[in-house]
Design a protein around this motif. Sequence first.
Motif, short mmCIF file in Angstrom:
data_model
loop_
_atom_site.label_atom_id
_atom_site.label_comp_id
_atom_site.label_asym_id
_atom_site.label_seq_id
_atom_site.Cartn_x
_atom_site.Cartn_y
_atom_site.Cartn_z
N TYR A 1 8.17 4.41 5.01
CA TYR A 1 9.60 4.35 4.72
C TYR A 1 9.86 4.93 3.33
O TYR A 1 8.94 5.17 2.55
CB TYR A 1 10.10 2.90 4.73
N TYR A 2 11.14 5.11 3.02
CA TYR A 2 11.60 5.32 1.66
C TYR A 2 12.47 4.13 1.28
O TYR A 2 13.28 3.64 2.08
CB TYR A 2 12.43 6.60 1.54
N LEU A 3 12.30 3.68 0.04
CA LEU A 3 13.16 2.65 -0.50
C LEU A 3 14.35 3.33 -1.16
O LEU A 3 14.18 4.14 -2.07
CB LEU A 3 12.40 1.79 -1.51
N GLU B 1 23.87 12.36 0.58
CA GLU B 1 22.77 12.39 -0.39
C GLU B 1 22.39 10.96 -0.75
O GLU B 1 23.26 10.08 -0.89
CB GLU B 1 23.17 13.15 -1.65
N VAL B 2 21.09 10.73 -0.89
CA VAL B 2 20.59 9.39 -1.24
C VAL B 2 19.66 9.51 -2.45
O VAL B 2 19.04 10.54 -2.68
CB VAL B 2 19.83 8.75 -0.05
N GLN B 3 19.61 8.41 -3.19
CA GLN B 3 18.68 8.29 -4.31
C GLN B 3 17.52 7.41 -3.87
O GLN B 3 17.74 6.32 -3.32
CB GLN B 3 19.37 7.70 -5.54
N ILE B 4 16.30 7.87 -4.12
CA ILE B 4 15.11 7.17 -3.63
C ILE B 4 14.35 6.54 -4.80
O ILE B 4 14.09 7.21 -5.81
CB ILE B 4 14.20 8.15 -2.86
N LEU B 5 14.03 5.26 -4.64
CA LEU B 5 13.21 4.59 -5.65
C LEU B 5 11.73 4.93 -5.50
O LEU B 5 11.01 4.99 -6.48
CB LEU B 5 13.40 3.07 -5.55
N GLY B 6 11.29 5.14 -4.26
CA GLY B 6 9.89 5.47 -4.05
C GLY B 6 9.50 5.27 -2.60
O GLY B 6 10.24 4.68 -1.80
N PRO B 7 8.31 5.77 -2.21
CA PRO B 7 7.83 5.56 -0.85
C PRO B 7 7.33 4.13 -0.67
O PRO B 7 6.79 3.52 -1.58
CB PRO B 7 6.68 6.56 -0.72
N TYR B 8 7.54 3.61 0.52
CA TYR B 8 7.04 2.30 0.91
C TYR B 8 6.46 2.43 2.31
O TYR B 8 7.19 2.52 3.29
CB TYR B 8 8.15 1.25 0.87
N ARG B 9 5.11 2.49 2.37
CA ARG B 9 4.43 2.73 3.65
C ARG B 9 4.98 4.02 4.25
O ARG B 9 4.92 5.06 3.61
CB ARG B 9 4.58 1.51 4.55
N LEU C 1 6.73 -2.28 -3.61
CA LEU C 1 6.29 -0.89 -3.78
C LEU C 1 4.83 -0.87 -4.21
O LEU C 1 4.43 -1.58 -5.14
CB LEU C 1 7.15 -0.18 -4.83
N GLU C 2 4.04 -0.04 -3.55
CA GLU C 2 2.61 0.01 -3.80
C GLU C 2 2.19 1.43 -4.16
O GLU C 2 2.86 2.40 -3.79
CB GLU C 2 1.83 -0.47 -2.58
N LYS C 3 1.09 1.51 -4.86
CA LYS C 3 0.55 2.81 -5.23
C LYS C 3 -0.97 2.77 -5.11
O LYS C 3 -1.59 1.74 -5.41
CB LYS C 3 0.96 3.19 -6.66
N ASP C 4 -1.53 3.88 -4.66
CA ASP C 4 -2.98 3.97 -4.47
C ASP C 4 -3.63 4.71 -5.63
O ASP C 4 -3.06 5.67 -6.17
CB ASP C 4 -3.32 4.70 -3.16
N PHE C 5 -4.84 4.24 -5.99
CA PHE C 5 -5.62 4.87 -7.05
C PHE C 5 -7.04 5.10 -6.55
O PHE C 5 -7.64 4.21 -5.93
CB PHE C 5 -5.65 3.97 -8.30
N VAL C 6 -7.54 6.29 -6.80
CA VAL C 6 -8.91 6.62 -6.38
C VAL C 6 -9.89 5.77 -7.18
O VAL C 6 -9.77 5.64 -8.41
CB VAL C 6 -9.20 8.12 -6.57
#
Length: 376
Positions: A336-338, A326-334, A43-48
């Motif tokens: 996709y959703y994890l 219904e699904v539980q999402i950990l976070g976006p991945y590119r 899982l990645e996250k962008d920062f300005v």
Amino acid sequence: MKSRFAAIGLTLLLFSCGKDQTVQAPPPPQIHVIDVISQKVNLEKDFVAQIYGKMDIPIRARTEGFLEGIHFQEGRMVKKGDLLYTVDPDPLRENVNTAMSQLAEAKVSLTQAENDLARYQPLAEINAISQKDLDAAISKKKSAEAMVEAAQSRVNFQNIQLGYTSIKSPISGLIGKTNAKVGEFVGRDPNPVILNTVSIIDSVRVEFFLSENDYLQLFREYQENHNQAQRSQPLKLILADGSVFNHEGYVDFINRQIDANTGTILVQATFPNPESLIRPGQFARVRASIRSVENGVIIPQRAVNEFQGRFFVFVVGEGNQVRQQEVQILGPYRDYYLIDSGLKEGDQVVLEALQKVAEGLVIEPVPFQFESQYKD
């Protein structure tokens, strides 16, 4: 009697026509579906972020005066010690001449004091003069020596000031656009004081801010991977056009405190820049890995519906019947959703035409190979 037979005939005719015109049920709609897969997910996250040179040294006018010359080409490389600017030296040269005159005068006084002492000492030995006169001659010589030293210091100081009229590069690097032109008075506000900046850009400093939550999450992730040094966690740099810079960077500085006004902490990373593609002042995004999941279940984001903060997908069940899950999402991945829960590897979910399907609808699933827009 005839009317009775006519009614019976008409009834038979209508029955036979209705039987021939029975409406056939339409075939199930063809809908693209995909198989749910699992793989290792970072899982990645962008920062300005903002970019600075490895070193950004301002070129200052350390003395006041009219700019006489510019001795470099803007936007080119300069070497340490290269002459960059010259300021009118005449006023400072006159100050040097004045100081030299004062030094010469002090040296004359010292010579006179030395001669007087040389005459008094033999006379003092034969008691031809008093001890008081001898002491006065010695004091006068020492005073003259001190005056010479002070005058020499003034000469040195004025020479230093005169040297400031020749402004040289303190480092080897890339120089920018000049802030002053020939003939302009510099060195005093509101006139230019900082004339230019020289930057070393073979590597660049990238500064970005983490929120308190992001900082804690990243810190814990690094702690869990305690067998790896913090510097081994690479960062990616996403440029303004969306492309990924082809060199990875590493965190080399985290500020000592969180800013109480913004709730963020300053982080600095260094990226190699051998092609000099990156320039100081650019804005970019730093992409950091915030969590690693083995065998993470992922599905394309376009296969997910969101309603009031809850996430749903359409799963193809027995008999190709669609049901909402219904699904539980950990976070976006590119793109996709994890998925945390609600799906497992091998499940089939509807990828397209989500607005055309509903709970219980029977479809004809058409397998589809989803291709991510992100390239490793």
